[in-house]
Design an enzyme around this catalytic site. Structure first.
Site, short mmCIF file in Angstrom:
data_model
loop_
_atom_site.label_atom_id
_atom_site.label_comp_id
_atom_site.label_asym_id
_atom_site.label_seq_id
_atom_site.Cartn_x
_atom_site.Cartn_y
_atom_site.Cartn_z
N CYS A 137 3.19 8.81 0.67
CA CYS A 137 3.75 7.98 1.74
C CYS A 137 3.96 6.59 1.14
O CYS A 137 2.99 5.93 0.74
CB CYS A 137 2.77 7.93 2.90
N CYS B 288 6.80 -5.86 8.16
CA CYS B 288 7.90 -5.22 8.88
C CYS B 288 8.40 -6.16 9.96
O CYS B 288 7.62 -6.86 10.59
CB CYS B 288 7.43 -3.91 9.52
N CYS C 149 -1.35 6.42 10.10
CA CYS C 149 -0.13 5.84 10.66
C CYS C 149 -0.36 4.51 11.32
O CYS C 149 -1.23 4.40 12.17
CB CYS C 149 0.42 6.72 11.76
N CYS D 77 6.91 -3.28 16.48
CA CYS D 77 6.53 -2.29 17.48
C CYS D 77 5.14 -2.64 17.99
O CYS D 77 4.26 -3.04 17.23
CB CYS D 77 6.58 -0.88 16.90
N CYS E 61 1.80 -1.05 16.40
CA CYS E 61 1.74 -0.86 14.95
C CYS E 61 1.14 -2.10 14.27
O CYS E 61 1.64 -3.21 14.45
CB CYS E 61 3.13 -0.58 14.40
N GLU F 71 0.83 -1.20 0.00
CA GLU F 71 0.00 0.00 0.00
C GLU F 71 0.87 1.25 0.00
O GLU F 71 1.94 1.28 0.57
CB GLU F 71 -0.92 0.01 1.22
N1 SAH Z 1 9.60 1.78 10.33
C1 SAH Z 1 9.67 3.21 10.21
C2 SAH Z 1 8.63 3.71 9.27
C3 SAH Z 1 7.23 3.65 9.79
S1 SAH Z 1 6.66 5.27 9.78
C4 SAH Z 1 9.60 3.85 11.58
O1 SAH Z 1 9.35 3.13 12.53
O2 SAH Z 1 9.86 5.04 11.69
C5 SAH Z 1 5.20 5.19 10.56
C6 SAH Z 1 5.16 5.99 11.85
O3 SAH Z 1 3.89 5.76 12.40
C7 SAH Z 1 6.19 5.52 12.86
O4 SAH Z 1 6.64 6.58 13.68
C8 SAH Z 1 5.37 4.55 13.64
O5 SAH Z 1 5.91 4.27 14.90
C9 SAH Z 1 4.04 5.25 13.70
N2 SAH Z 1 2.93 4.37 14.02
C10 SAH Z 1 2.86 3.05 13.91
N3 SAH Z 1 1.67 2.59 14.34
C11 SAH Z 1 0.97 3.66 14.74
C12 SAH Z 1 -0.33 3.85 15.27
N4 SAH Z 1 -1.16 2.82 15.48
N5 SAH Z 1 -0.74 5.10 15.56
C13 SAH Z 1 0.08 6.15 15.34
N6 SAH Z 1 1.31 6.04 14.83
C14 SAH Z 1 1.76 4.81 14.55
#
Ligand code: SAH
Length: 380
Positions: free
Chosen positions: A125, A132, A355, A136, A139, A112
């Site tokens: 984006c 991944c 996000c 985390c 996420c 996506e």
């Molecule tokens: N792997 C990279 C790129 C992902 S960017 C990174 O970790 O930076 C996506 C951003 O959205 C990251 O900062 C991630 O931590 C955040 N993110 C992930 N899940 C989320 C959620 N449920 N709500 C808000 N932000 C989230």
């Protein structure tokens, strides 16, 4: 213009769909490598440049339509190579104008990418991996696990398809590597993609228009620091103690906060620029005034700005989004202590494009209006 077919290779009278992966993919190469490859098979370098311009400037991946090559060169290229391009399979439009694109790759996997309009810039984006490996805790992409790395053809291909679909091919747009995947876990493909994107003969997206977001893969950040072509850096921090970050962002167990912040401190940030620290706000977990004060201390001597991301909650995610008052209070505490802060306005949540929501996932940035004054006071 951009075509939704992968490419066609012609062998004598037979037309063979070039989804076969045996042939080298020309879209995986930056221009110098493409020129070298052409030379190695006896094709003049200027042909490589013509092909590069077709793919990235004209958005044409079908060799038989590259009219200035001539039939013989077209046949030779089709026999030896392919030009990969993601195929647009589906798109969703959010009420706020955000568009989420489901793209199919040559081998049938899906990714996506998201277009976020008017932030005030136009932003794509894009993803760097299918799934991944970072896992985390909040996420959704992390929950799906790691499937594979994307190739440069697949990473840049997302930009080509989105530029075409949004009519922005010739306009200025920003790119954020904040879709699915950890870009620094797919280092070489991401760097090649940045070189392809920046090339003046092609899309000509300068690195200052690209933001790479990393969870904090310290050795790869150190390598990035030495690159000639440097995107803006965003670091997903999310916590202010190792104990807390170990739980939320498992890679912290390998590269703890001190190493991460030290790397950021030394990172060659351009004049008037800053590293963006993303901080997801989880109700009752990392959103207290004490957290805010620790964050101020942690970033004290780093050229930093903080982007707060109130959690996009989802089933399967064991956290909740804090209320607005808590988000505001957190932001105010940072601002009061001189930290630059913005709150990411969630975009495209109705189509699961926000996000951490790309399952096959995306995201977005902008300041909430209530914080506009606050931010104005804290911006240059
Ligand atoms: N792997 C990279 C790129 C992902 S960017 C990174 O970790 O930076 C996506 C951003 O959205 C990251 O900062 C991630 O931590 C955040 N993110 C992930 N899940 C989320 C959620 N449920 N709500 C808000 N932000 C989230």
């Amino acid at each position: 213009m951009l075509r939704s077919i992968v490419s066609i290779s012609q062998t004598a009278n037979k037309i063979v769909p070039s989804t076969e992966t045996a042939l080298p993919d020309l879209a995986d190469l930056d221009r110098p490598a493409l020129e070298q490859l052409f030379e190695s098979v006896g094709l003049p370098r200027f042909r490589a440049r013509q092909v590069f311009r077709w793919i990235y400037r004209m958005g044409e991946t079908d060799v038989s339509r590259m009219t200035n090559l001539g039939a013989k060169v077209q046949a030779e290229i089709s026999r030896r190579f392919r030009i990969g391009s993601p195929i647009l399979e589906h798109q969703d439009r959010s009420a706020d104008g955000t568009r989420k694109f489901l793209l199919r790759l040559a081998d049938g996997r899906r990714i996506e990418a998201v277009y976020i309009p008017d932030t005030p810039k136009q932003t794509f984006c894009i993803s760097s991996q299918v799934g991944c490996a970072m896992d985390c805790d909040f996420c959704l992409t992390g929950k799906m696990g790691f499937t594979c790395h994307l190739t440069p053809a697949e990473i840049v291909g997302q930009v080509r398809v989105l530029a075409h679909e949004t009519g922005l091919h010739d306009a200025a747009f920003n790119i954020v590597l904040m879709g699915m995947g950890e870009p620094l876990h797919n280092y070489d493909a991401v760097m090649t993609s940045l070189r392809i994107l920046a090339d003046e003969e092609g899309l000509a997206v300068p690195p200052r228009r690209v933001t790479l977001s990393t969870v904090g893969v310290v050795p790869a950040m150190e390598k990035l620091a030495r690159e000639a072509l440097m995107p803006n850096l965003a670091v997903s921090l999310h916590a202010t103690t190792d104990e807390q970050r170990d739980r939320l962002v498992p890679i912290n167990r390998k590269y703890p906060l001190e190493a991460l912040i030290d790397t950021c401190r030394k990172f060659p940030v351009k004049r008037r620029n800053r590293i963006t620290f993303e901080y997801v706000l989880l109700a009752g977990v990392n959103d207290t005034p004490a957290d805010a004060r620790r964050l101020v201390r942690l970033l004290g001597d780093v050229k930093a700005k903080v982007n707060l991301l109130p959690l996009n909650a989802a089933p399967g995610i064991p956290y909740e989004r804090p209320d607005e008052a808590t988000v505001d209070r957190f932001a105010q505490t940072l601002a009061k202590h001189g930290l630059r802060v913005s709150v990411r306005k969630s975009r495209g949540r109705d189509i699961r494009a926000a996000c951490g929501q790309l399952i096959v996932e995306g995201k977005k940035t902008a300041a909430g209006p209530r914080l506009a004054a606050l931010m104005a006071a804290n911006h240059e």
